[in-house]
Design an enzyme around this catalytic site. Structure first.
Site, PDB file in Angstrom:
ATOM      1  N   ASP A 185      -9.119   9.321   4.374  1.00  0.00           N
ATOM      2  CA  ASP A 185      -8.592   9.384   5.735  1.00  0.00           C
ATOM      3  C   ASP A 185      -9.435  10.331   6.591  1.00  0.00           C
ATOM      4  O   ASP A 185      -9.757  10.032   7.750  1.00  0.00           O
ATOM      5  CB  ASP A 185      -7.138   9.873   5.714  1.00  0.00           C
ATOM      6  N   THR A 186      -9.803  11.476   6.013  1.00  0.00           N
ATOM      7  CA  THR A 186     -10.637  12.447   6.721  1.00  0.00           C
ATOM      8  C   THR A 186     -12.002  11.849   7.032  1.00  0.00           C
ATOM      9  O   THR A 186     -12.552  12.035   8.118  1.00  0.00           O
ATOM     10  CB  THR A 186     -10.782  13.729   5.876  1.00  0.00           C
ATOM     11  N   ARG A 206     -12.722   8.663   7.369  1.00  0.00           N
ATOM     12  CA  ARG A 206     -12.537   7.658   8.419  1.00  0.00           C
ATOM     13  C   ARG A 206     -12.460   8.319   9.789  1.00  0.00           C
ATOM     14  O   ARG A 206     -13.063   7.843  10.763  1.00  0.00           O
ATOM     15  CB  ARG A 206     -11.245   6.870   8.168  1.00  0.00           C
ATOM     16  N   VAL A 215      -8.992  -1.049  -7.970  1.00  0.00           N
ATOM     17  CA  VAL A 215      -9.491   0.299  -7.676  1.00  0.00           C
ATOM     18  C   VAL A 215     -10.258   0.870  -8.862  1.00  0.00           C
ATOM     19  O   VAL A 215     -11.361   1.400  -8.697  1.00  0.00           O
ATOM     20  CB  VAL A 215      -8.330   1.234  -7.283  1.00  0.00           C
ATOM     21  N   ARG A 272       3.734   3.730   1.169  1.00  0.00           N
ATOM     22  CA  ARG A 272       3.333   4.331  -0.105  1.00  0.00           C
ATOM     23  C   ARG A 272       4.520   4.967  -0.821  1.00  0.00           C
ATOM     24  O   ARG A 272       4.582   5.000  -2.042  1.00  0.00           O
ATOM     25  CB  ARG A 272       2.224   5.360   0.146  1.00  0.00           C
ATOM     26  N   HIS A 327      -0.628  11.643   2.355  1.00  0.00           N
ATOM     27  CA  HIS A 327      -1.571  10.526   2.440  1.00  0.00           C
ATOM     28  C   HIS A 327      -0.739   9.294   2.769  1.00  0.00           C
ATOM     29  O   HIS A 327      -0.294   8.554   1.900  1.00  0.00           O
ATOM     30  CB  HIS A 327      -2.309  10.332   1.115  1.00  0.00           C
ATOM     31  N   ASN A 349      -0.930   5.468  -5.947  1.00  0.00           N
ATOM     32  CA  ASN A 349      -0.052   5.745  -4.803  1.00  0.00           C
ATOM     33  C   ASN A 349       1.423   5.646  -5.156  1.00  0.00           C
ATOM     34  O   ASN A 349       1.794   4.837  -6.005  1.00  0.00           O
ATOM     35  CB  ASN A 349      -0.372   4.778  -3.664  1.00  0.00           C
ATOM     36  N   PRO A 350       2.290   6.456  -4.496  1.00  0.00           N
ATOM     37  CA  PRO A 350       1.963   7.451  -3.475  1.00  0.00           C
ATOM     38  C   PRO A 350       1.343   8.691  -4.115  1.00  0.00           C
ATOM     39  O   PRO A 350       1.991   9.376  -4.924  1.00  0.00           O
ATOM     40  CB  PRO A 350       3.302   7.762  -2.812  1.00  0.00           C
TER      41      PRO A 350
END
Length: 315
Positions: A150-151, A153, A15, A90, A177, A122-123
């Site tokens: 997520d939003t 997606r 990441v 997570r 999340h 994460n988490p």
């Protein structure tokens, strides 16, 4: 605001490296510091990414394992932590990562006390709370990447189903999340038309659309992890969008991990994902979203789950 800005990224894993690469590709910032305990790993990643710069815009990338090099960064993204295993939630990552985060925050308070901290590990909701409790800086300067991806997606999937551009889909995924996240369908708007009033394609009912799109969103990360072991590219671009909003003072609205306003009537101190304005000072305004009864219950459930998990931290 000038984008000639110093940006820090802690963690040269999948990441962290992807974030640095995305910063370079999107020409965000001028100097990027990649911190990693194993300096050779950071050096290798920066060398590889540095080879793209002659084909792009000029900027400087530096590898380090010394916190002093993060001094004067405007914003620092924290990505370190144990990798999420296949089938692992997570929340199960929590105990393995909380101790690491506390040590990082102690060093950042010493060497980069004025930087905005963007938590990605994460988490993320709980580790953002760990960071907020551990730091001496204002809480608005510590927030998590939350449900930004997520939003994104969800907006893409809804736009795909309705045959409209995702930029005209206005709906937020909030809460944890993770497994208990949910969409605020009661406020969903397509262009300037409420979703419930928007003309649906033939053979598609609204309930089916909601169920199908959220199922894709919730299962996406697990599916990617099952197939390749980790996620990195999507979250990297989401993080870069947040970094850009901070250093350019764009004041864009994102669903990020923050302490909820009292109006939500949640567990005290709980950090979860809610829509906020992100600018030069980090979280500049926490929006109060109007929720229906079902959504309020879902948010309270997520809050309790996250609060309970936080209380179990042993690190």
């Amino acid at each position: 605001m000038s984008n000639l800005t110093k940006i820090g990224v802690i963690g040269a894993g999948n990441v962290g490296a992807a974030i640095v690469n995305a910063l370079v590709l999107r020409n965000v910032g001028k100097e990027i510091i990649l911190f990693n305990r194993d300096k050779d790993k950071a050096v290798a990643e920066t060398m590889d990414i540095d080879d793209t710069i002659p084909l792009l815009s000029e900027m400087t990338i530096k590898a380090t394992n010394d916190y002093k090099d993060l001094a004067k960064c405007s914003i620092i993204a924290v990505t370190v932590g144990a990798r999420q295993k296949e089938g692992e939630t997570r929340l199960e990552l929590l105990d393995r990562n909380a101790g690491i985060i506390k040590d990082i925050i102690k060093n950042l308070d010493k060497y980069a006390p004025n930087a905005v901290l963007l938590m990605v590990s994460n988490p993320v909701d709980i580790l953002t709370r760990v960071a907020q409790e551990a730091t001496k800086r204002d809480s608005n300067k510590v927030f998590g990447s939350g449900t930004v991806l997520d939003t994104s997606r969800l907006r893409f999937q809804v736009g795909k189903e309705l045959n409209v551009n995702r930029k005209n889909v206005h709906v937020h995924v909030i809460g944890e999340h993770g497994d208990s996240e949910f969409a605020v369908w009661s406020n969903a708007i397509i262009g300037s038309v409420k979703l419930k009033n928007f003309p649906l394609p033939e053979n598609i009912k609204l309930a089916q659309l909601k169920k199908k799109t959220m199922k894709i969103v919730k299962n996406r990360a697990y599916e990617i992890i099952q197939k390749k072991g980790y996620t990195n590219y999507g979250v990297a671009v989401a993080v870069v969008k947040l970094i850009q909003s901070v250093i350019r003072d764009e004041k864009k609205i994102f669903s990020v991990s923050v302490k909820a306003n009292e109006e939500y009537n949640l567990e005290k101190g709980t950090v979860l994902s809610l829509p906020c304005t992100i600018g030069n000072q980090g979280v500049e305004y926490r929006l109060n979203v109007t929720l229906n009864k079902k959504e309020k219950n879902l948010l309270q459930k997520a809050s309790k789950s996250l609060s309970d998990a936080y209380k179990e931290i042993k690190a």
